[in-house]
Design an enzyme around this catalytic site. Structure first.
Site, PDB file in Angstrom:
ATOM      1  N   HIS A   1      86.720  62.475  90.251  1.00  0.00           N
ATOM      2  CA  HIS A   1      88.170  62.296  90.052  1.00  0.00           C
ATOM      3  C   HIS A   1      88.931  62.741  91.300  1.00  0.00           C
ATOM      4  CE1 HIS A   1      87.502  61.057  86.033  1.00  0.00           C
ATOM      5  NE2 HIS A   1      87.170  62.238  85.560  1.00  0.00           N
TER       6      HIS A   1
ATOM      7  N   LEU B   1     108.000  49.906  98.213  1.00  0.00           N
ATOM      8  CA  LEU B   1     106.920  49.597  97.262  1.00  0.00           C
ATOM      9  C   LEU B   1     107.188  50.337  95.949  1.00  0.00           C
ATOM     10  CD1 LEU B   1     103.197  49.318  97.966  1.00  0.00           C
ATOM     11  CD2 LEU B   1     103.840  50.978  96.263  1.00  0.00           C
TER      12      LEU B   1
ATOM     13  N   ASP C   1      88.369  52.610  88.057  1.00  0.00           N
ATOM     14  CA  ASP C   1      87.252  53.051  87.201  1.00  0.00           C
ATOM     15  C   ASP C   1      86.020  53.397  88.031  1.00  0.00           C
ATOM     16  OD1 ASP C   1      86.016  53.644  84.830  1.00  0.00           O
ATOM     17  OD2 ASP C   1      85.639  51.568  84.244  1.00  0.00           O
TER      18      ASP C   1
END
Ligand code: IPE
Ligand code: IPE
Ligand code: MG
Length: 242
Positions: free
Chosen positions: A38, A132, A21
C-alpha cells in the site's frame, strides 16, 4: 519533453479512472507484508498524477477504498485510513501548487471525524484549481452512490415525470463532470468491483497484469495508445463524428 510525451496519440481520454489494484500481491512478490504494497502504491500515485498532468488528462478518478474494503482485517483498514491522512498532510501543498482540484467521492460519514475534517479542508482549499481534477473514491461504492442519489431525489420531492438520466446525473457525486472515457484496472482482475457503475457504463476498459505499484508512466502511455486504437460506437454502426 522525452519520447513518451512526444509520442502521444491524438485522442487522449479527458477523464481517466483507475482501479489501483494489486498492492497486496506486489508486496507478497517482494516477500513483504501487505502494508508495504500500500505504501509503494501511494508513492506510485504521485508519479502517475504527474504523468496525467503531463499527458493532458483533465480528470483522474482513483479508487482508493471501496465500501467493501471494510471487510478487510481491522489493522489493514486502519493502515489505509492512515495513508489517506498522510497523503493529504504531505502532498496537499504540492497538489495545490500544481493546480490540482481535489474532490472526494463516496461517503464521508463512516470515516473518523478528523479524517472527514481533513478531506473537507483539502477540497475547500483546492476548489478553484483547474489544471486537473482528482476525484478520490474513498469509502466509495457505485451501488451505494445510486441508492444515495435516489434517496436525495425522493427527499427533494421530485415528481416521477422529472426523473430521467440527466436528473440522476445531477444527484451523483460526479455531477457536472463528463463520464470516464477509460477505466484502467491493474493486477489482471477482470471485474468492476462496484466502481463508477453508472458513470462508466460506456467507458473503455483496459486491464493490465501489472500490479499497481509497478504501473508507471510507460504503462500509462501504453494504456493511452490502447485507448486511442479503440472504436467507440455508443450503440451506432459507425463511431460518432467528433
Ligand atoms: C489495492 O490493492 C488497494 C486497495 C484495495 C485498497 P489490494 O490491497 O487489493 O491488493 P491485492 O488485490 O490484494 O493484491
Ligand atoms: C477494488 O479492489 C477496490 C480498490 C482498488 C480500492 P479490491 O481488491 O478491493 O477488489 P476485489 O475485492 O478483488 O473485487
Ligand atoms: Mg485487490
Amino acid at each position: 519533453m522525452d519520447d513518451l510525451a512526444l509520442n502521444l496519440p491524438e485522442r487522449i481520454p479527458y477523464h481517466l479512472a483507475i482501479i489501483m489494484d494489486g498492492n497486496g500481491r506486489w508486496a507478497k512478490q517482494h516477500g513483504k507484508p501487505r502494508h508495504f504494497g500500500h505504501q509503494a502504491g501511494t508513492e506510485n500515485l504521485r508519479r502517475i498524477l504527474r504523468a496525467c498532468s503531463e499527458f493532458g488528462i483533465k480528470i483522474l478518478t482513483i479508487y482508493a477504498f471501496s465500501t467493501e474494503n471494510w471487510r478487510r482485517p481491522p489493522a489493514e483498514v486502519s493502515f489505509l485510513m492512515r495513508i489517506l491522512e498522510t497523503v493529504i498532510d504531505r502532498e496537499l501543498d504540492d497538489l495545490h501548487a500544481n493546480g490540482v482540484q481535489l474532490r472526494h467521492i463516496g461517503h464521508l460519514e463512516g470515516l473518523q471525524d478528523h479524517i472527514q475534517r481533513k478531506i473537507r479542508q483539502a477540497v475547500e482549499r483546492t476548489r478553484n484549481n483547474d489544471r486537473l481534477i482528482l476525484n478520490v473514491a474513498f469509502n466509495y461504492g457505485g451501488r451505494d452512490e445510486i441508492v444515495e442519489a435516489v434517496r436525495r431525489i425522493i427527499r427533494d420531492g421530485v415528481s416521477v415525470e422529472q426523473v430521467d438520466e440527466t436528473l440522476m446525473e445531477y444527484y451523483l457525486s460526479t455531477a457536472g463532470q463528463p463520464h470516464p472515457d477509460l477505466v484502467v484496472r491493474t493486477s489482471g482482475e477482470v471485474r468492476v468491483s462496484n466502481f463508477l457503475v453508472w458513470q462508466a457504463a460506456y467507458a473503455e476498459y483496459y486491464i493490465t497484469p501489472v500490479f499497481w505499484p509497478d504501473f508507471d508512466r510507460v504503462e500509462l502511455h501504453k494504456a493511452l495508445h490502447a485507448f486511442a486504437a479503440r472504436e467507440r460506437r455508443f450503440g451506432m454502426v459507425e463511431p460518432p463524428e467528433v
